[in-house]
Design a protein around this motif. Structure first.
Motif, PDB file in Angstrom:
ATOM      1  N   LEU A  21       0.811  -1.218   0.000  1.00  0.00           N
ATOM      2  CA  LEU A  21       0.000   0.000   0.000  1.00  0.00           C
ATOM      3  C   LEU A  21       0.841   1.264   0.000  1.00  0.00           C
ATOM      4  N   GLU A  22       1.843   1.316   0.850  1.00  0.00           N
ATOM      5  CA  GLU A  22       2.608   2.560   0.961  1.00  0.00           C
ATOM      6  C   GLU A  22       3.373   2.859  -0.313  1.00  0.00           C
ATOM      7  N   ALA A  23       3.895   1.822  -0.965  1.00  0.00           N
ATOM      8  CA  ALA A  23       4.610   2.042  -2.232  1.00  0.00           C
ATOM      9  C   ALA A  23       3.685   2.670  -3.256  1.00  0.00           C
ATOM     10  N   HIS A  24       2.446   2.216  -3.303  1.00  0.00           N
ATOM     11  CA  HIS A  24       1.507   2.749  -4.284  1.00  0.00           C
ATOM     12  C   HIS A  24       0.982   4.120  -3.862  1.00  0.00           C
ATOM     13  N   TRP A  25       0.714   4.291  -2.578  1.00  0.00           N
ATOM     14  CA  TRP A  25       0.271   5.609  -2.113  1.00  0.00           C
ATOM     15  C   TRP A  25       1.342   6.659  -2.403  1.00  0.00           C
ATOM     16  N   ASN A  26       2.599   6.332  -2.101  1.00  0.00           N
ATOM     17  CA  ASN A  26       3.686   7.283  -2.340  1.00  0.00           C
ATOM     18  C   ASN A  26       3.863   7.569  -3.826  1.00  0.00           C
ATOM     19  N   ALA A  27       3.710   6.544  -4.657  1.00  0.00           N
ATOM     20  CA  ALA A  27       3.873   6.731  -6.103  1.00  0.00           C
ATOM     21  C   ALA A  27       2.805   7.662  -6.657  1.00  0.00           C
ATOM     22  N   PHE A  28       1.563   7.462  -6.242  1.00  0.00           N
ATOM     23  CA  PHE A  28       0.474   8.289  -6.760  1.00  0.00           C
ATOM     24  C   PHE A  28       0.448   9.677  -6.127  1.00  0.00           C
ATOM     25  N   SER A  29       1.013   9.806  -4.940  1.00  0.00           N
ATOM     26  CA  SER A  29       0.989  11.087  -4.250  1.00  0.00           C
ATOM     27  C   SER A  29       2.086  12.032  -4.729  1.00  0.00           C
ATOM     28  N   SER A  30       3.101  11.474  -5.400  1.00  0.00           N
ATOM     29  CA  SER A  30       4.229  12.296  -5.844  1.00  0.00           C
ATOM     30  C   SER A  30       4.069  12.717  -7.304  1.00  0.00           C
ATOM     31  N   THR A  31       4.362  13.965  -7.579  1.00  0.00           N
ATOM     32  CA  THR A  31       4.311  14.446  -8.971  1.00  0.00           C
ATOM     33  C   THR A  31       5.546  14.015  -9.756  1.00  0.00           C
ATOM     34  N   ASP A  32       6.535  13.444  -9.060  1.00  0.00           N
ATOM     35  CA  ASP A  32       7.780  13.031  -9.727  1.00  0.00           C
ATOM     36  C   ASP A  32       7.753  11.584 -10.206  1.00  0.00           C
ATOM     37  N   THR A  33       6.701  10.835  -9.885  1.00  0.00           N
ATOM     38  CA  THR A  33       6.653   9.417 -10.248  1.00  0.00           C
ATOM     39  C   THR A  33       6.563   9.238 -11.757  1.00  0.00           C
ATOM     40  N   LYS A  34       7.414   8.385 -12.291  1.00  0.00           N
ATOM     41  CA  LYS A  34       7.420   8.066 -13.711  1.00  0.00           C
ATOM     42  C   LYS A  34       6.950   6.629 -13.909  1.00  0.00           C
ATOM     43  N   PRO A  35       6.210   6.348 -14.981  1.00  0.00           N
ATOM     44  CA  PRO A  35       5.804   4.966 -15.246  1.00  0.00           C
ATOM     45  C   PRO A  35       7.009   4.096 -15.571  1.00  0.00           C
ATOM     46  N   GLN A  36       6.960   2.852 -15.131  1.00  0.00           N
ATOM     47  CA  GLN A  36       8.043   1.901 -15.398  1.00  0.00           C
ATOM     48  C   GLN A  36       7.702   1.140 -16.678  1.00  0.00           C
ATOM     49  N   LEU A  37       8.367   1.476 -17.762  1.00  0.00           N
ATOM     50  CA  LEU A  37       7.951   1.017 -19.085  1.00  0.00           C
ATOM     51  C   LEU A  37       8.952   0.076 -19.735  1.00  0.00           C
ATOM     52  N   GLU A  38       8.432  -0.860 -20.502  1.00  0.00           N
ATOM     53  CA  GLU A  38       9.219  -1.673 -21.430  1.00  0.00           C
ATOM     54  C   GLU A  38       8.862  -1.198 -22.832  1.00  0.00           C
ATOM     55  N   THR A  39       9.832  -0.582 -23.505  1.00  0.00           N
ATOM     56  CA  THR A  39       9.537   0.067 -24.783  1.00  0.00           C
ATOM     57  C   THR A  39      10.149  -0.642 -25.989  1.00  0.00           C
ATOM     58  N   THR A  40      10.993  -1.634 -25.778  1.00  0.00           N
ATOM     59  CA  THR A  40      11.701  -2.252 -26.908  1.00  0.00           C
ATOM     60  C   THR A  40      11.268  -3.694 -27.192  1.00  0.00           C
ATOM     61  N   GLU A  41      11.050  -4.488 -26.145  1.00  0.00           N
ATOM     62  CA  GLU A  41      10.811  -5.924 -26.363  1.00  0.00           C
ATOM     63  C   GLU A  41       9.563  -6.189 -27.187  1.00  0.00           C
ATOM     64  N   PHE A  42       8.521  -5.368 -27.014  1.00  0.00           N
ATOM     65  CA  PHE A  42       7.259  -5.597 -27.706  1.00  0.00           C
ATOM     66  C   PHE A  42       6.958  -4.502 -28.726  1.00  0.00           C
ATOM     67  N   ALA A  43       7.990  -3.734 -29.098  1.00  0.00           N
ATOM     68  CA  ALA A  43       7.798  -2.599 -30.022  1.00  0.00           C
ATOM     69  C   ALA A  43       7.019  -3.024 -31.270  1.00  0.00           C
ATOM     70  N   PRO A  44       6.084  -2.159 -31.733  1.00  0.00           N
ATOM     71  CA  PRO A  44       5.862  -0.761 -31.334  1.00  0.00           C
ATOM     72  C   PRO A  44       4.990  -0.577 -30.092  1.00  0.00           C
ATOM     73  N   TYR A  45       4.688  -1.659 -29.394  1.00  0.00           N
ATOM     74  CA  TYR A  45       3.809  -1.573 -28.237  1.00  0.00           C
ATOM     75  C   TYR A  45       4.628  -1.368 -26.971  1.00  0.00           C
ATOM     76  N   VAL A  46       4.044  -0.689 -26.010  1.00  0.00           N
ATOM     77  CA  VAL A  46       4.658  -0.423 -24.717  1.00  0.00           C
ATOM     78  C   VAL A  46       3.877  -1.167 -23.642  1.00  0.00           C
ATOM     79  N   VAL A  47       4.567  -1.670 -22.627  1.00  0.00           N
ATOM     80  CA  VAL A  47       3.886  -2.244 -21.464  1.00  0.00           C
ATOM     81  C   VAL A  47       4.514  -1.673 -20.195  1.00  0.00           C
ATOM     82  N   HIS A  48       3.722  -1.626 -19.141  1.00  0.00           N
ATOM     83  CA  HIS A  48       4.235  -1.256 -17.823  1.00  0.00           C
ATOM     84  C   HIS A  48       4.792  -2.525 -17.193  1.00  0.00           C
TER      85      HIS A  48
END
Length: 382
Positions: A21-48
């Motif tokens: 819970l705290e990891a998710h609360w902190n992630a959503f509460s911060s404006t600095d949180t960036k999505p954790q993305l995989e951009t190459t393995e399934f290109a052109p598709y992206v997954v979290h």
């Protein structure tokens, strides 16, 4: 007919943002949180993408881990977190009498065989004969056993000793919606006193990518915030890996064991319209009106163009403060509604909205399926 209050007393979440819970609360509460993305393995598709997970923390036996596919490990892990959070995990009697309702997919396919079929289908004019031959000679005998949707519930029973009644719903967002609706209805009516409910999804698998792309759902041109994808290439959806489980209890059962409650599920509204001949925005607006006012809406908006446009229009017409989870987690399919309900309950418990930290005493959790199924839950202080 009884009308018991339905309380959320345990929450387990694992996603690309971490676990707990705290990891998710902190992630959503911060404006600095960036999505954790995989951009190459399934290109052109992206997954979290999922980060490193020590499966031993919730699935101690390596033999249990080995016989599970990733989606099953995610669900079993999240279920363990929820039971632990509710203070039930080490209570054999409570686990043995606990009901379970799961939203699950159909497992992970044999990618090599699928690839063979797709390649030969391009050059073989007798595709029916070819397909029958491949299905009878190439698939391993245990494949269909590994794909059974109720294996997630089975693994949770084995690992965590949750051995009351068990129900599994199969099929995208609607499965997660039906799972929570059913568990809450059973507790409200007195058929259950406590239940484990949730789902899981592994986005990092080519067959899942293929299935969504064949449905015209996936975004083709990289990540963007979910409300800003209108007009982007492809279908608009970006999926993510994760698992979410909740412990639901009747108020009397929770009080008897001195349990902490995050929130009460005061209302559950569901629908599954035929979108080709129904106005989706109108249906969502009607559901929001029936749910009644709330301080914030935690939206599980899919990103799929039609559904997203309709949901945004309905929320804005209702003048509701709304925040999404999908931009940071991706779309968790069967686990999407459990995720929004969990985070809405967390907001009510903390008394603050996820993103803007405004005061919250009630919240709506929405999930409008990418192609079908609509669900809204209203959470209030317990």
């Amino acid at each position: 007919m009884q009308s018991n209050k339905v309380l959320i007393t345990g929450i387990g979440i694992i996603s690309s943002l971490g676990e707990g819970l705290e990891a998710h609360w902190n992630a959503f509460s911060s404006t600095d949180t960036k999505p954790q993305l995989e951009t190459t393995e399934f290109a052109p598709y992206v997954v979290h993408k999922l980060g490193e997970v020590d499966w031993n923390c919730q699935i101690p036996k390596r033999s249990d881990q080995r016989q599970m596919e990733t989606w099953q490990r995610l669900g079993t892990y999240a279920a363990g977190l929820a039971l632990e959070d509710a203070g039930i995990k080490d209570d054999e009697n409570l686990c043995a009498t606990m009901d379970m309702v799961v939203g699950a997919g159909g497992g992970e396919r044999d990618i090599s065989v699928d690839t063979q079929i797709l390649e030969e289908g391009r050059v073989n004019e007798n595709r029916g004969l070819m397909l029958n031959d491949k299905l009878s000679t190439e698939l391993r005998p245990t494949l269909f056993l590994a794909q059974l949707s109720n294996l997630l519930a089975g693994n949770i029973s084995i690992v965590h000793k949750v051995t009351g009644s068990s129900r599994t719903f199969m099929g995208e967002e609607g499965a997660g919606i039906s799972a929570i609706e059913t568990a809450a209805a059973r507790i409200r009516s007195g058929q259950s006193t406590h239940a484990l409910v949730g789902g899981s999804y592994n986005a990092e698998h080519f067959d899942m990518i293929l299935g969504h792309e064949l449905g015209g759902l996936l975004k083709h041109d990289g990540w963007a915030p979910v409300w800003s994808r209108e007009g982007s290439a492809g279908g608009g959806m970006i999926s993510g890996s994760g698992g979410v489980f909740l412990v639901l209890e009747s108020e009397a059962h929770a009080k008897a064991r001195g349990a902490r409650a995050y929130a009460e599920i005061a209302e559950m509204l569901t629908s599954q319209i035929q979108r080709d001949n129904s106005d989706l925005q109108e249906v969502i607006s009607d559901m929001l009106a029936r749910a009644g006012s709330a301080d914030v809406t935690i939206s599980g908006v899919s990103g799929a163009h039609q559904a997203t446009v309709a949901e945004k229009a309905a929320l804005e017409a209702a003048k509701i403060n709304y925040q999404d989870v999908t931009s940071l987690t991706g779309h968790l399919r069967e686990a999407q509604f459990p995720l929004t309900v969990a985070l809405a309950a967390l907001s009510v418990w903390k008394g603050k909205a996820l993103a803007d930290q405004t005061d919250v005493a009630s919240a709506l959790a929405t999930t409008i399926g990418a192609s079908r199924a609509e669900g809204i839950a209203k959470l209030v202080k317990a």
